[in-house]
Design a protein around this motif. Structure first.
Motif, PDB file in Angstrom:
ATOM      1  N   ILE A  90       0.874  -1.179   0.000  1.00 43.46           N
ATOM      2  CA  ILE A  90       0.000   0.000   0.000  1.00 43.46           C
ATOM      3  C   ILE A  90       0.906   1.222   0.000  1.00 43.46           C
ATOM      4  N   GLN A 149       0.109  -7.770  -5.317  1.00 42.30           N
ATOM      5  CA  GLN A 149      -0.876  -6.734  -5.595  1.00 42.30           C
ATOM      6  C   GLN A 149      -0.419  -5.422  -4.962  1.00 42.30           C
ATOM      7  N   SER A 150      -0.842  -4.299  -5.556  1.00 44.76           N
ATOM      8  CA  SER A 150      -0.463  -2.994  -5.008  1.00 44.76           C
ATOM      9  C   SER A 150      -1.678  -2.070  -4.947  1.00 44.76           C
ATOM     10  N   TYR A 151      -1.623  -1.138  -3.991  1.00 41.38           N
ATOM     11  CA  TYR A 151      -2.701  -0.167  -3.792  1.00 41.38           C
ATOM     12  C   TYR A 151      -2.093   1.190  -3.458  1.00 41.38           C
ATOM     13  N   SER A 152      -2.901   2.237  -3.597  1.00 41.25           N
ATOM     14  CA  SER A 152      -2.494   3.578  -3.195  1.00 41.25           C
ATOM     15  C   SER A 152      -3.470   4.109  -2.154  1.00 41.25           C
ATOM     16  N   PHE A 162     -12.003   3.102   2.492  1.00 35.46           N
ATOM     17  CA  PHE A 162     -10.876   2.356   1.903  1.00 35.46           C
ATOM     18  C   PHE A 162     -10.867   0.920   2.414  1.00 35.46           C
ATOM     19  N   PHE A 166     -11.570  -2.877   0.655  1.00 38.62           N
ATOM     20  CA  PHE A 166     -10.308  -3.604   0.525  1.00 38.62           C
ATOM     21  C   PHE A 166     -10.582  -5.115   0.542  1.00 38.62           C
ATOM     22  N   ASN A 199      -4.232  -6.723 -11.346  1.00 39.65           N
ATOM     23  CA  ASN A 199      -4.011  -5.839 -10.197  1.00 39.65           C
ATOM     24  C   ASN A 199      -5.280  -5.050  -9.869  1.00 39.65           C
ATOM     25  N   ARG A 200      -6.428  -5.730 -10.012  1.00 43.41           N
ATOM     26  CA  ARG A 200      -7.712  -5.064  -9.804  1.00 43.41           C
ATOM     27  C   ARG A 200      -8.636  -5.863  -8.885  1.00 43.41           C
ATOM     28  N   THR A 202     -11.116  -6.754  -6.112  1.00 42.19           N
ATOM     29  CA  THR A 202     -12.072  -6.035  -5.281  1.00 42.19           C
ATOM     30  C   THR A 202     -12.744  -7.039  -4.355  1.00 42.19           C
TER      31      THR A 202
END
Length: 425
Positions: A90, A149-152, A162, A166, A199-200, A202
């Motif tokens: 993250i 996986q990556s998130y901002s 958020f 997640f 990388n999506r 949900t």
């Protein structure tokens, strides 16, 4: 599972880490600055000791929230200790000028940075220096072998929203499966694809995995059920695919194959974000093969020609089905044609991703004549047939104009009788 909280100084990493820690009380919170406070006296030796303890804690802790910049010699030491993928990243984002203007000198005084650090750079200078080294793109590249996986997370973003969106269940399930696969010699290669590969992920996403193995699908189903236990409430085998439905409604789909080529179509259409993210277990050579798969150009003409042939075959069968009053088969053929036509429309639009089953087609195809394919399994209406005929003639004309199909006398004067419903029929 590891949740890496990375980003620049004063970007909100500690605040985010503590909120996640409150939501995951079973996870250890491992912060580099906290280790400095606990184990360093501000000397170079103390810094070395604190960093070594931090690296050891990260490598030895199974479930952890790990907070530091993600850059520098400590990051390199951590990566050397992590032999397999461990979780997700993250990235904390904050405008650099706002980060600098909000520097709290008292906060940083409590952290015993070595004097050599302080003399070399001020906090502001450090923020500016590492700004281009801790962007999401750079961190993804640096940590691609440790994460899947990556998130901002933007500074000031609502944490509740958020965290509610997640996909924690998906990641924890994947972590459990991954840990089992790593030491299983029967799993030669393990890949993620679908939403995971793109990388999506949900909260509504399925988990799509591929296992390269010589073992049968039945054997793998038994292995997965033994691993998941009561977490899995239903399992089934569909050809080479195992479907596992979990207590939390999560669907895990595991494809078993003997070669990576067995999954190449689905892998390519997953819009892979980063090939290395998807390799949960594999070799460098396999990674190269996967990159080649993602770069393969789709044979639009071959695909369109095949679909057009199928559609024309089905359409020419409709008059006979009408004569036989076989309304169910008539309706079934129309449904198949609808799916093929949706695929062709996406090819014409230049949208090749997910072409086998285009996503959100009802939205992306604004003027698609859905009603032309709508039929009752108990009754056939000539108005529907005529609407379908009109649509297909226009579609095939477009395909010919774009040189996606050859002229095989589709809807020509010579073949007109093949797709006419007459009173005799």
């Amino acid at each position: 599972m590891h949740i890496y909280i990375f980003g620049n100084l004063n970007s909100g990493k500690t605040t985010l880490s503590q909120k996640i820690s409150q939501s995951l009380p079973s996870y250890s919170y491992i912060s580099l600055d906290e280790f400095r406070i606990l184990y360093s006296d501000g000397s170079d030796k103390g810094e070395q000791q604190a960093c070594e303890r931090f690296v050891a804690a990260v490598s030895q802790t199974t479930d952890a929230i790990i907070e530091f910049s993600g850059y520098g010699h400590v990051a390199e030491s951590v990566k050397l200790q992590l032999k397999t993928k461990r979780g997700i990243l993250i990235h904390c984002v904050r405008d650099i000028e706002k980060s600098i203007s909000a520097i709290n000198a008292d906060k940083y005084k409590k952290i015993p940075y070595p004097e050599s650090y302080k003399k070399a750079q001020s906090i502001e200078e450090t923020i500016r220096f590492i700004a281009d080294k801790v962007t999401l793109k750079m961190l993804e590249s640096d940590w691609q072998y440790q994460i899947w996986q990556s998130y901002s997370f933007e500074y000031g973003q609502d944490f509740t929203n958020f965290w509610q969106s997640f996909p924690l269940n998906q990641h924890q399930c994947l972590d459990k499966l991954h840990n089992a696969f790593v030491d299983d010699i029967d799993a030669k290669t393990v890949l993620g694809f679908g939403s995971l590969g793109a990388n999506r992920l949900t909260t509504l996403s399925d988990l799509d995995l591929f296992i390269q193995s010589e073992l049968s699908v039945v054997k793998w189903c038994e292995t997965l059920l033994a691993l998941l236990g009561n977490e899995c409430v239903h399992a089934d085998i569909l050809g080479s695919k195992i479907t596992l439905r979990m207590q939390d409604r999560l669907l895990v789909e595991v494809v078993i194959g003997r070669a990576i080529s067995d999954i190449s179509l689905y892998y390519r259409e997953s819009q892979i974000y980063n090939v290395n993210f998807t390799v949960l277990k594999g070799t460098v050579e396999q990674t190269k093969d996967l990159k080649t798969i993602t770069q393969q150009k789709v044979d639009n003409k071959g695909k369109a020609s095949e679909l057009a042939s199928q559609i024309y075959f089905l359409f020419c069968s409709l008059p006979t089905l009408k004569a036989k009053n076989d309304s169910y088969k008539y309706s079934f053929h129309c449904s198949i044609m609808q799916h093929y036509c949706v695929q062709l429309e996406h090819i014409l639009m230049g949208k090749n991703q997910h072409n086998y089953l285009p996503k959100y087609a009802a939205i992306t195809l604004d003027n698609f004549p859905w009603t032309a394919f709508s039929t009752s399994p108990t009754e056939i209406h000539l108005t529907q047939y005529e609407a379908l005929y009109q649509y297909l003639t226009v579609l095939f004309t477009q395909l010919k104009q774009y040189k996606l199909i050859d002229n095989k006398n589709y809807f020509s004067e010579e073949t007109l009788f093949l797709h006419q419903i007459t009173m005799e029929l």
